[in-house]
Motif scaffolding. Structure first.
Motif, short mmCIF file in Angstrom:
data_model
loop_
_atom_site.label_atom_id
_atom_site.label_comp_id
_atom_site.label_asym_id
_atom_site.label_seq_id
_atom_site.Cartn_x
_atom_site.Cartn_y
_atom_site.Cartn_z
N ARG A 201 0.83 -1.21 0.00
CA ARG A 201 0.00 0.00 0.00
C ARG A 201 0.86 1.25 0.00
NH1 ARG A 201 -3.55 -1.80 4.94
NH2 ARG A 201 -2.90 0.25 5.66
N LEU A 202 1.92 1.25 0.80
CA LEU A 202 2.81 2.40 0.86
C LEU A 202 3.47 2.66 -0.48
CD1 LEU A 202 4.81 2.31 4.23
CD2 LEU A 202 3.54 4.24 3.28
N ARG A 203 3.95 1.62 -1.11
CA ARG A 203 4.62 1.79 -2.41
C ARG A 203 3.69 2.45 -3.41
NH1 ARG A 203 7.64 -4.03 -2.27
NH2 ARG A 203 9.73 -3.28 -1.72
N ARG A 204 2.44 2.02 -3.44
CA ARG A 204 1.48 2.62 -4.39
C ARG A 204 1.27 4.10 -4.09
NH1 ARG A 204 -1.39 -2.27 -3.55
NH2 ARG A 204 -2.86 -1.20 -2.18
N LYS A 205 1.15 4.43 -2.80
CA LYS A 205 0.87 5.82 -2.44
C LYS A 205 2.08 6.73 -2.66
CE LYS A 205 -2.83 5.02 0.91
NZ LYS A 205 -3.34 5.30 2.27
N LEU A 206 3.29 6.18 -2.61
CA LEU A 206 4.50 6.98 -2.74
C LEU A 206 5.04 7.02 -4.17
CD1 LEU A 206 6.32 5.94 0.56
CD2 LEU A 206 5.04 8.05 0.12
N GLU A 207 4.37 6.34 -5.10
CA GLU A 207 4.80 6.42 -6.50
C GLU A 207 4.76 7.87 -6.97
OE1 GLU A 207 2.14 3.83 -8.57
OE2 GLU A 207 3.27 2.02 -8.07
N PRO A 208 5.69 8.31 -7.85
CA PRO A 208 6.67 7.51 -8.59
C PRO A 208 7.98 7.25 -7.84
CG PRO A 208 6.78 9.76 -9.33
CD PRO A 208 5.68 9.72 -8.30
N LEU A 209 8.06 7.66 -6.57
CA LEU A 209 9.29 7.38 -5.82
C LEU A 209 9.43 5.88 -5.60
CD1 LEU A 209 9.17 10.13 -3.03
CD2 LEU A 209 10.43 10.19 -5.19
N ASP A 210 10.64 5.40 -5.72
CA ASP A 210 10.94 4.00 -5.42
C ASP A 210 11.57 3.98 -4.03
OD1 ASP A 210 11.43 1.32 -5.47
OD2 ASP A 210 13.11 1.42 -6.89
N CYS A 211 10.70 3.95 -3.00
CA CYS A 211 11.13 4.23 -1.63
C CYS A 211 11.62 3.02 -0.86
CB CYS A 211 9.98 4.86 -0.84
SG CYS A 211 9.52 6.49 -1.41
#
Length: 228
Positions: A201-211
């Motif tokens: 879920r976090l990855r989707r919300k923080l796109e386009p950053l590859d966090c």
């Protein structure tokens, strides 16, 4: 006193549970149908919600999805005993925690207290030395605010706590057990899959950053460089 909304069509559950919650300075209000619960939430004044999976009108998953479109209110889901998929689906939809039925009232109180603690922000809106700044990402623990490339990102309490943990430990690989132990805050049945779901879920919300970097059989770490 924090107000908790219970959405459950069991007429025998609310009154004794409300009395028990009051012993811990928590006010519990019950709605029997999702439409009634959503109307209560629109009126405001609630600090968390408890949703049963089996409900009339719509099930608890659809109700959780509907609430998440409008609010980051902490949500605890009551799921069928032993049904891992109920818990996984609830977490994927944005629930902060889950508890199988039948449950002990004290454990439900503990779960609610935990999600409320995650929700509480530090009181002083002053310059905060604890702000964590990375390339494209800024995390302000005092305001519980996350900025991605200058734009605010709405996170649930669990998502914020996980991101904040990774940011505080930037450069260190945290195992799923490390993360679960931090997020739970009390003894509870742990579901390792829950970490993967919240990270997704976090990855989707923080796109386009590859966090967030995944290290196979090891865990997760923050993949951004700190700002100078």
């Amino acid at each position: 006193m924090p107000r908790i909304l219970l959405i459950d069509d069991d007429t025998q559950l609310g009154p004794p549970l409300a009395s028990y919650f009051q012993r811990f300075d928590l006010a519990l209000v019950q709605a029997f149908r999702p439409s009634e619960g959503l109307a209560e939430l629109r009126r405001g004044g609630f600090d968390a919600a408890i949703l049963d999976v089996m409900l009339p009108e719509m099930d608890g998953f659809e109700l959780c999805r509907t609430i998440r479109k409008q609010s980051d209110l902490p949500i605890v889901m009551l799921t069928a005993r032993g049904d891992v998929m109920d818990r996984v689906v609830g977490l994927e939809l944005g629930a902060d925690d889950y508890l199988p039925k039948p449950f002990e009232p004290r454990e439900l109180v503990a779960r609610v207290q935990t999600v409320l603690r995650r929700r509480v922000a530090a009181p002083a809106p002053r310059p905060e030395p604890g702000v964590l700044a990375f390339e494209g990402l800024r995390i302000d623990p005092a305001r519980r605010e996350v900025l991605r490339q200058g734009e605010r990102v709405e996170l649930t309490g669990t998502e914020f706590e996980l991101l904040h943990l990774l940011a505080r430990e930037a450069g260190r690989v945290l195992s799923r057990d490390d993360i679960l132990n931090h997020l739970r805050g009390h003894e509870a049945e742990l579901l390792t899959r829950a970490v993967d779901i919240v990270v997704s879920r976090l990855r989707r919300k923080l796109e386009p950053l590859d966090c967030i970097k995944t290290l196979r059989n090891a865990g997760y770490s923050l993949a951004l460089r700190r700002e100078a």
